[in-house]
Scaffold this motif. Structure first.
Motif, PDB file in Angstrom:
ATOM      1  N   PRO A 107       0.831  -1.209   0.000  1.00  0.00           N
ATOM      2  CA  PRO A 107       0.000   0.000   0.000  1.00  0.00           C
ATOM      3  C   PRO A 107       0.864   1.256   0.000  1.00  0.00           C
ATOM      4  N   THR A 108       0.332   2.310  -0.619  1.00  0.00           N
ATOM      5  CA  THR A 108       1.056   3.579  -0.679  1.00  0.00           C
ATOM      6  C   THR A 108       0.250   4.658   0.043  1.00  0.00           C
ATOM      7  N   LEU A 109       0.906   5.767   0.310  1.00  0.00           N
ATOM      8  CA  LEU A 109       0.273   6.880   1.011  1.00  0.00           C
ATOM      9  C   LEU A 109      -0.899   7.429   0.194  1.00  0.00           C
ATOM     10  N   ALA A 110      -1.910   7.920   0.881  1.00  0.00           N
ATOM     11  CA  ALA A 110      -3.089   8.478   0.226  1.00  0.00           C
ATOM     12  C   ALA A 110      -2.679   9.672  -0.638  1.00  0.00           C
ATOM     13  N   PRO A 111      -3.098   9.695  -1.894  1.00  0.00           N
ATOM     14  CA  PRO A 111      -2.648  10.758  -2.790  1.00  0.00           C
ATOM     15  C   PRO A 111      -3.292  12.112  -2.527  1.00  0.00           C
ATOM     16  N   GLY A 112      -4.384  12.192  -1.832  1.00  0.00           N
ATOM     17  CA  GLY A 112      -5.074  13.458  -1.622  1.00  0.00           C
ATOM     18  C   GLY A 112      -4.461  14.342  -0.547  1.00  0.00           C
ATOM     19  N   LEU A 113      -3.484  13.822   0.177  1.00  0.00           N
ATOM     20  CA  LEU A 113      -2.874  14.567   1.274  1.00  0.00           C
ATOM     21  C   LEU A 113      -1.405  14.849   0.963  1.00  0.00           C
ATOM     22  N   VAL A 114      -0.889  15.891   1.582  1.00  0.00           N
ATOM     23  CA  VAL A 114       0.534  16.194   1.470  1.00  0.00           C
ATOM     24  C   VAL A 114       1.222  15.538   2.667  1.00  0.00           C
ATOM     25  N   TRP A 115       2.151  14.630   2.381  1.00  0.00           N
ATOM     26  CA  TRP A 115       2.824  13.869   3.421  1.00  0.00           C
ATOM     27  C   TRP A 115       4.256  14.347   3.563  1.00  0.00           C
ATOM     28  N   GLU A 116       4.759  14.338   4.792  1.00  0.00           N
ATOM     29  CA  GLU A 116       6.161  14.635   5.043  1.00  0.00           C
ATOM     30  C   GLU A 116       6.653  13.645   6.085  1.00  0.00           C
ATOM     31  N   GLU A 117       7.932  13.328   6.006  1.00  0.00           N
ATOM     32  CA  GLU A 117       8.489  12.354   6.948  1.00  0.00           C
ATOM     33  C   GLU A 117       8.475  12.946   8.350  1.00  0.00           C
ATOM     34  N   ASP A 118       8.018  12.166   9.301  1.00  0.00           N
ATOM     35  CA  ASP A 118       7.910  12.618  10.681  1.00  0.00           C
ATOM     36  C   ASP A 118       9.258  12.423  11.363  1.00  0.00           C
ATOM     37  N   VAL A 119       9.922  13.525  11.664  1.00  0.00           N
ATOM     38  CA  VAL A 119      11.259  13.447  12.261  1.00  0.00           C
ATOM     39  C   VAL A 119      11.213  12.990  13.717  1.00  0.00           C
ATOM     40  N   ALA A 120      10.082  13.154  14.372  1.00  0.00           N
ATOM     41  CA  ALA A 120       9.961  12.750  15.766  1.00  0.00           C
ATOM     42  C   ALA A 120       9.765  11.240  15.919  1.00  0.00           C
ATOM     43  N   SER A 121       9.371  10.575  14.848  1.00  0.00           N
ATOM     44  CA  SER A 121       9.107   9.132  14.906  1.00  0.00           C
ATOM     45  C   SER A 121      10.256   8.356  14.265  1.00  0.00           C
ATOM     46  N   GLU A 122      10.034   7.076  14.149  1.00  0.00           N
ATOM     47  CA  GLU A 122      11.029   6.197  13.533  1.00  0.00           C
ATOM     48  C   GLU A 122      11.115   6.464  12.033  1.00  0.00           C
ATOM     49  N   ASP A 123      12.125   5.878  11.402  1.00  0.00           N
ATOM     50  CA  ASP A 123      12.250   5.990   9.950  1.00  0.00           C
ATOM     51  C   ASP A 123      11.056   5.329   9.280  1.00  0.00           C
ATOM     52  N   GLY A 124      10.609   5.927   8.194  1.00  0.00           N
ATOM     53  CA  GLY A 124       9.510   5.352   7.429  1.00  0.00           C
ATOM     54  C   GLY A 124       8.135   5.744   7.919  1.00  0.00           C
ATOM     55  N   VAL A 125       8.036   6.636   8.880  1.00  0.00           N
ATOM     56  CA  VAL A 125       6.738   7.096   9.364  1.00  0.00           C
ATOM     57  C   VAL A 125       6.481   8.477   8.766  1.00  0.00           C
ATOM     58  N   PHE A 126       5.318   8.622   8.155  1.00  0.00           N
ATOM     59  CA  PHE A 126       4.954   9.883   7.532  1.00  0.00           C
ATOM     60  C   PHE A 126       3.785  10.508   8.272  1.00  0.00           C
ATOM     61  N   LYS A 127       3.743  11.835   8.261  1.00  0.00           N
ATOM     62  CA  LYS A 127       2.669  12.585   8.908  1.00  0.00           C
ATOM     63  C   LYS A 127       2.053  13.500   7.859  1.00  0.00           C
ATOM     64  N   ALA A 128       0.727  13.580   7.865  1.00  0.00           N
ATOM     65  CA  ALA A 128       0.052  14.510   6.961  1.00  0.00           C
ATOM     66  C   ALA A 128       0.431  15.926   7.359  1.00  0.00           C
ATOM     67  N   LYS A 129       0.750  16.739   6.366  1.00  0.00           N
ATOM     68  CA  LYS A 129       1.244  18.084   6.646  1.00  0.00           C
ATOM     69  C   LYS A 129       0.188  18.936   7.342  1.00  0.00           C
ATOM     70  N   ASP A 130      -1.047  18.806   6.928  1.00  0.00           N
ATOM     71  CA  ASP A 130      -2.120  19.624   7.492  1.00  0.00           C
ATOM     72  C   ASP A 130      -2.986  18.786   8.421  1.00  0.00           C
ATOM     73  N   ASP A 131      -3.283  19.342   9.590  1.00  0.00           N
ATOM     74  CA  ASP A 131      -4.220  18.709  10.505  1.00  0.00           C
ATOM     75  C   ASP A 131      -5.628  19.143  10.118  1.00  0.00           C
ATOM     76  N   PHE A 132      -6.604  18.302  10.411  1.00  0.00           N
ATOM     77  CA  PHE A 132      -7.986  18.601  10.082  1.00  0.00           C
ATOM     78  C   PHE A 132      -8.730  19.007  11.343  1.00  0.00           C
ATOM     79  N   SER A 133      -9.390  20.158  11.299  1.00  0.00           N
ATOM     80  CA  SER A 133     -10.151  20.646  12.442  1.00  0.00           C
ATOM     81  C   SER A 133     -11.635  20.434  12.196  1.00  0.00           C
ATOM     82  N   GLN A 134     -12.325  20.090  13.254  1.00  0.00           N
ATOM     83  CA  GLN A 134     -13.756  19.854  13.177  1.00  0.00           C
ATOM     84  C   GLN A 134     -14.368  20.313  14.496  1.00  0.00           C
ATOM     85  N   PHE A 135     -15.496  20.990  14.420  1.00  0.00           N
ATOM     86  CA  PHE A 135     -16.123  21.494  15.625  1.00  0.00           C
ATOM     87  C   PHE A 135     -17.224  20.571  16.091  1.00  0.00           C
ATOM     88  N   LYS A 136     -17.323  20.412  17.402  1.00  0.00           N
ATOM     89  CA  LYS A 136     -18.432  19.693  18.029  1.00  0.00           C
ATOM     90  C   LYS A 136     -19.492  20.733  18.309  1.00  0.00           C
TER      91      LYS A 136
END
Length: 136
Positions: free
Chosen positions: A18-47
């Protein structure tokens, strides 16, 4: 011939990675192990919460009671922030791996054709092949 079939099996395996979802901008997460990616933008939602409020349309007089209208309002009561992480590989990396397999398969086919006329020594090259596929 056995090596060609094993490489074909590896290709089938690598195609199913499987590959990363194409609809999001991914960047390598420096705080995690190698090979872990984090979506660049967080999604906000109101309750939200529905509530009933009253508004006085006309004040009361001696002759008439006050006229009050009831209406619904929606209030924000909380905010959810969703962050996405993934251990999947990039599409580019998957294409590189599949290209490496194709190059290796072509080389094995040529070697097999040349081997029909040559003496072959018994060698163990499995680790070298895997290193070529994964690190080239």
């Amino acid at each position: 011939l056995g090596l060609e079939s094993k490489i074909s099996e590896l290709r089938t395996l690598f195609e199913s990675i499987p590959t990363l979802a194409p609809g999001l901008v991914w960047e390598e997460d420096v705080a995690s192990e190698d090979g872990v990616f984090k979506a660049k933008d967080d999604f906000s939602q109101f309750k939200t919460e529905k509530d009933i409020d009253f508004r006085v349309l006309y004040d009361a007089t001696k002759e008439h009671p006050a006229q009050i209208k009831e209406f619904n309002i929606t209030k924000n009561v909380g905010k959810y922030v969703t962050s996405k992480w993934s251990g999947m590989i990039t599409s580019h990396r998957k294409a590189e791996l599949l290209t490496n397999l194709e190059v290796l398969l072509a080389a094995v086919k040529k070697a097999r054709q040349r081997a029909n006329n040559a003496y072959v020594e018994d060698k163990h090259i499995g680790k070298d092949l895997i290193d070529f596929i994964l690190h080239n």
